[in-house]
Design an enzyme around this catalytic site. Sequence first.
Site, short mmCIF file in Angstrom:
data_model
loop_
_atom_site.label_atom_id
_atom_site.label_comp_id
_atom_site.label_asym_id
_atom_site.label_seq_id
_atom_site.Cartn_x
_atom_site.Cartn_y
_atom_site.Cartn_z
N THR A 23 55.36 6.33 7.61
CA THR A 23 55.97 7.35 8.47
C THR A 23 57.30 6.84 8.99
O THR A 23 57.62 5.65 8.89
CB THR A 23 55.07 7.68 9.68
N VAL B 206 50.87 3.19 8.36
CA VAL B 206 51.08 4.38 7.53
C VAL B 206 52.56 4.61 7.23
O VAL B 206 53.43 4.33 8.07
CB VAL B 206 50.49 5.62 8.24
N LYS C 159 48.86 0.57 23.33
CA LYS C 159 47.70 0.93 22.53
C LYS C 159 46.42 0.27 23.04
O LYS C 159 45.32 0.83 22.89
CB LYS C 159 47.96 0.58 21.06
N ASN D 289 47.77 12.45 19.36
CA ASN D 289 48.44 11.77 18.25
C ASN D 289 49.82 11.25 18.61
O ASN D 289 50.28 10.25 18.05
CB ASN D 289 48.54 12.75 17.08
N TYR E 106 54.64 -1.79 22.91
CA TYR E 106 53.78 -0.93 22.08
C TYR E 106 52.34 -1.44 22.02
O TYR E 106 51.39 -0.65 22.19
CB TYR E 106 54.36 -0.83 20.67
#
Length: 241
Positions: free
Chosen positions: A172, A170, A143, A81, A139
């Site tokens: 966060t 999300v 991924k 994660n 980034y």
Amino acid sequence: MAKIFITGSSDGLGLFTAQKLVESGHEVVLHAKNDKRAEQTAAKFQKKMKILTANLSDLKEVKDLAKKVNSLGNFDVIIHNAGVYNESKEKIFKINNLAVYILTALINKPKRLIYIGSNMHPQGDTNIENLSLEKGVDYSTSKLQILMLSLALARFCPEIYTNTVDPGWVKTKMANYNAPDSLEDGSQTQIWLASDDTLTFNGKYFYHLKESDYSSKAKDIEMQNKLLKIYEKITGIPLPK
């Protein structure tokens, strides 16, 4: 009940996932960056939790983390994660890619592997010829490479059910608290994959509990194999046969 290890589980999506799995009765081992974060995380649970520490931008600490995980015996599920977004390209590459590769290579094989992807992966760069620790990656590219790693492992180790989850955008600290998806939205798929031992998905990409398509860039088997060789060269660690 499953025995589960989750990286980057001291806050955000990882912590929420861990809390829900613990509530369901699973044995969960968490990971935090340092002792201070581990103490803060422990206070968020009503029972004593096992929390391993390692700074994933320090590759020596990553190797030590793999030893700590193995000292606890075999796990049913490992959820990769941990990840960063607003950091230097070098740090993104270390945490999002090399740390994940090292832990994948050194931790005893689990029954299921879950990698956290992103819907930004189609924008990733496939030019890996000059990939290096010093240059790092952005980034999106990080991924894309995680998805390629996951697909390669699904081919090489069919006995391990290996899949990638796009949690969505999300709310966060890393993504944005104004993001449209809740922590529950973003965690439900990995909780499902980790909890249900009857599932036999392998080499799949999921978004919000449904199998989803992904960029054709990640499907290039020759590129996947080349990427693993580059990771091995940079880290000095081969994937176990």
